[in-house]
Design a protein around this motif. Structure first.
Motif, short mmCIF file in Angstrom:
data_model
loop_
_atom_site.label_atom_id
_atom_site.label_comp_id
_atom_site.label_asym_id
_atom_site.label_seq_id
_atom_site.Cartn_x
_atom_site.Cartn_y
_atom_site.Cartn_z
N GLY A 184 0.82 -1.21 0.00
CA GLY A 184 0.00 0.00 0.00
C GLY A 184 0.85 1.25 0.00
N GLU A 185 1.96 1.23 0.72
CA GLU A 185 2.83 2.40 0.76
C GLU A 185 3.48 2.68 -0.59
OE1 GLU A 185 6.90 0.61 2.71
OE2 GLU A 185 5.11 0.63 3.97
N THR A 186 3.74 1.64 -1.37
CA THR A 186 4.29 1.84 -2.72
C THR A 186 3.24 2.50 -3.60
OG1 THR A 186 5.67 -0.12 -2.45
CG2 THR A 186 5.40 0.71 -4.69
N LEU A 187 2.01 2.01 -3.53
CA LEU A 187 0.92 2.60 -4.31
C LEU A 187 0.69 4.05 -3.91
CD1 LEU A 187 -1.39 -0.50 -4.23
CD2 LEU A 187 -0.59 0.62 -6.33
N ALA A 188 0.70 4.32 -2.61
CA ALA A 188 0.45 5.68 -2.12
C ALA A 188 1.58 6.63 -2.53
CB ALA A 188 0.29 5.68 -0.61
N ARG A 189 2.79 6.18 -2.46
CA ARG A 189 3.94 7.06 -2.73
C ARG A 189 4.17 7.30 -4.22
NH1 ARG A 189 10.23 6.25 -0.85
NH2 ARG A 189 10.95 8.22 -1.71
N PHE A 190 4.03 6.22 -5.03
CA PHE A 190 4.39 6.33 -6.44
C PHE A 190 3.21 6.26 -7.39
CE2 PHE A 190 8.07 4.48 -4.23
CZ PHE A 190 9.02 5.43 -4.52
N GLY A 191 2.07 5.76 -6.93
CA GLY A 191 0.91 5.58 -7.79
C GLY A 191 0.97 4.25 -8.53
N ALA A 192 -0.19 3.79 -8.98
CA ALA A 192 -0.28 2.50 -9.66
C ALA A 192 0.55 2.46 -10.93
CB ALA A 192 -1.73 2.16 -9.95
N VAL A 193 0.64 3.59 -11.63
CA VAL A 193 1.41 3.64 -12.87
C VAL A 193 2.81 4.12 -12.54
CG1 VAL A 193 1.53 4.57 -15.21
CG2 VAL A 193 -0.70 4.06 -14.18
N SER A 194 3.66 3.18 -12.17
CA SER A 194 5.03 3.48 -11.79
C SER A 194 5.88 2.24 -11.94
CB SER A 194 5.09 3.97 -10.33
OG SER A 194 4.70 2.92 -9.45
N GLU A 195 7.17 2.44 -12.13
CA GLU A 195 8.08 1.31 -12.22
C GLU A 195 8.15 0.56 -10.90
OE1 GLU A 195 11.84 2.65 -13.83
OE2 GLU A 195 10.95 2.96 -15.82
N GLN A 196 7.97 1.28 -9.79
CA GLN A 196 8.01 0.63 -8.48
C GLN A 196 6.86 -0.38 -8.35
OE1 GLN A 196 8.25 3.91 -9.10
NE2 GLN A 196 10.15 4.61 -8.15
N VAL A 197 5.67 0.01 -8.79
CA VAL A 197 4.53 -0.90 -8.74
C VAL A 197 4.70 -2.02 -9.76
CG1 VAL A 197 2.03 -1.10 -9.16
CG2 VAL A 197 2.92 0.71 -7.68
N ALA A 198 5.20 -1.72 -10.94
CA ALA A 198 5.45 -2.77 -11.95
C ALA A 198 6.42 -3.81 -11.39
CB ALA A 198 6.00 -2.16 -13.24
N ARG A 199 7.44 -3.37 -10.67
CA ARG A 199 8.41 -4.29 -10.06
C ARG A 199 7.71 -5.20 -9.04
NH1 ARG A 199 13.67 -4.15 -9.76
NH2 ARG A 199 13.75 -1.97 -10.40
N GLU A 200 6.92 -4.59 -8.15
CA GLU A 200 6.25 -5.38 -7.13
C GLU A 200 5.21 -6.32 -7.73
OE1 GLU A 200 5.02 -3.29 -3.58
OE2 GLU A 200 6.93 -2.19 -3.50
N MET A 201 4.57 -5.90 -8.82
CA MET A 201 3.61 -6.78 -9.50
C MET A 201 4.31 -8.00 -10.08
SD MET A 201 1.15 -4.02 -11.48
CE MET A 201 0.25 -5.28 -12.40
N ALA A 202 5.42 -7.79 -10.79
CA ALA A 202 6.15 -8.90 -11.40
C ALA A 202 6.70 -9.84 -10.33
CB ALA A 202 7.28 -8.38 -12.28
N GLU A 203 7.28 -9.26 -9.29
CA GLU A 203 7.83 -10.09 -8.21
C GLU A 203 6.72 -10.79 -7.44
OE1 GLU A 203 10.40 -7.33 -6.14
OE2 GLU A 203 11.97 -7.53 -7.66
N GLY A 204 5.57 -10.15 -7.30
CA GLY A 204 4.43 -10.78 -6.65
C GLY A 204 3.90 -11.96 -7.44
#
Length: 165
Positions: free
Chosen positions: A63-83
């Motif tokens: 949730g903190e990644t989504l809040a800080r960077f937004g759903a459209v971000s490389e940080q969320v893409a990373r966590e999605m792939a790793e998830g």
């Protein structure tokens, strides 16, 4: 478009199972892969995580990644792939999150799509592609094709390494 039959053949030869984690494409990558007969021996599952809640619940995106960077971000893409890699018995996962349109913002314009490619034992790679305001359908198709190319590239690299051993 990427030669999906070659992609599947390389995954099969390398003994690699694949998962997809998709947001703006809504399952288009998984659909393209599974359109080919016999793909079930390498395509394990697809996660369609259109909402932030789905990203958190199905892929453990923080949730903190989504809040800080937004759903459209490389940080969320990373966590999605790793998830996807962590929540499926696979060795390779691709993720997509973006703004297909219409609309967008100055900070996150239409056509911006972030991708992640995760492989067991190898650092996750992420990238952002600015497809531009091509229209919703064209952005989604371009994102699908780019994700397929990322998978093929990851498998090509794995295939070359295996052949050297």
């Amino acid at each position: 478009m990427t030669d999906i039959k070659t992609l599947l053949e390389r995954a099969r030869a390398a003994g690699v199972m694949i998962a997809t984690a998709e947001s703006c494409t809504g399952g288009m990558v998984a659909a393209a892969l599974t359109d080919i007969p016999g793909s079930s021996d390498v395509v394990e599952r697809g996660f369609v995580t259109y909402s932030n809640a789905a990203k958190r619940e199905m892929l453990a995106v923080r949730g903190e990644t989504l809040a800080r960077f937004g759903a459209v971000s490389e940080q969320v893409a990373r966590e999605m792939a790793e998830g996807a890699l962590a929540h499926a018995p696979v060795q390779l996962a691709v993720s997509i999150t973006g703004v297909a349109g219409p609309g967008g913002t100055e900070l996150k314009p239409e056509g911006r799509v972030c991708f992640g490619i995760a492989r067991k034992g190898i650092a996750t790679k992420v990238e952002t592609v600015e497809f531009g305001a091509l229209g919703r359908d064209a952005v989604r198709k371009a994102a699908r094709d780019h994700a397929l190319a990322l998978l093929l590239g990851a498998l090509s690299w794995a295939h070359l390494l295996r052949d050297r051993q």
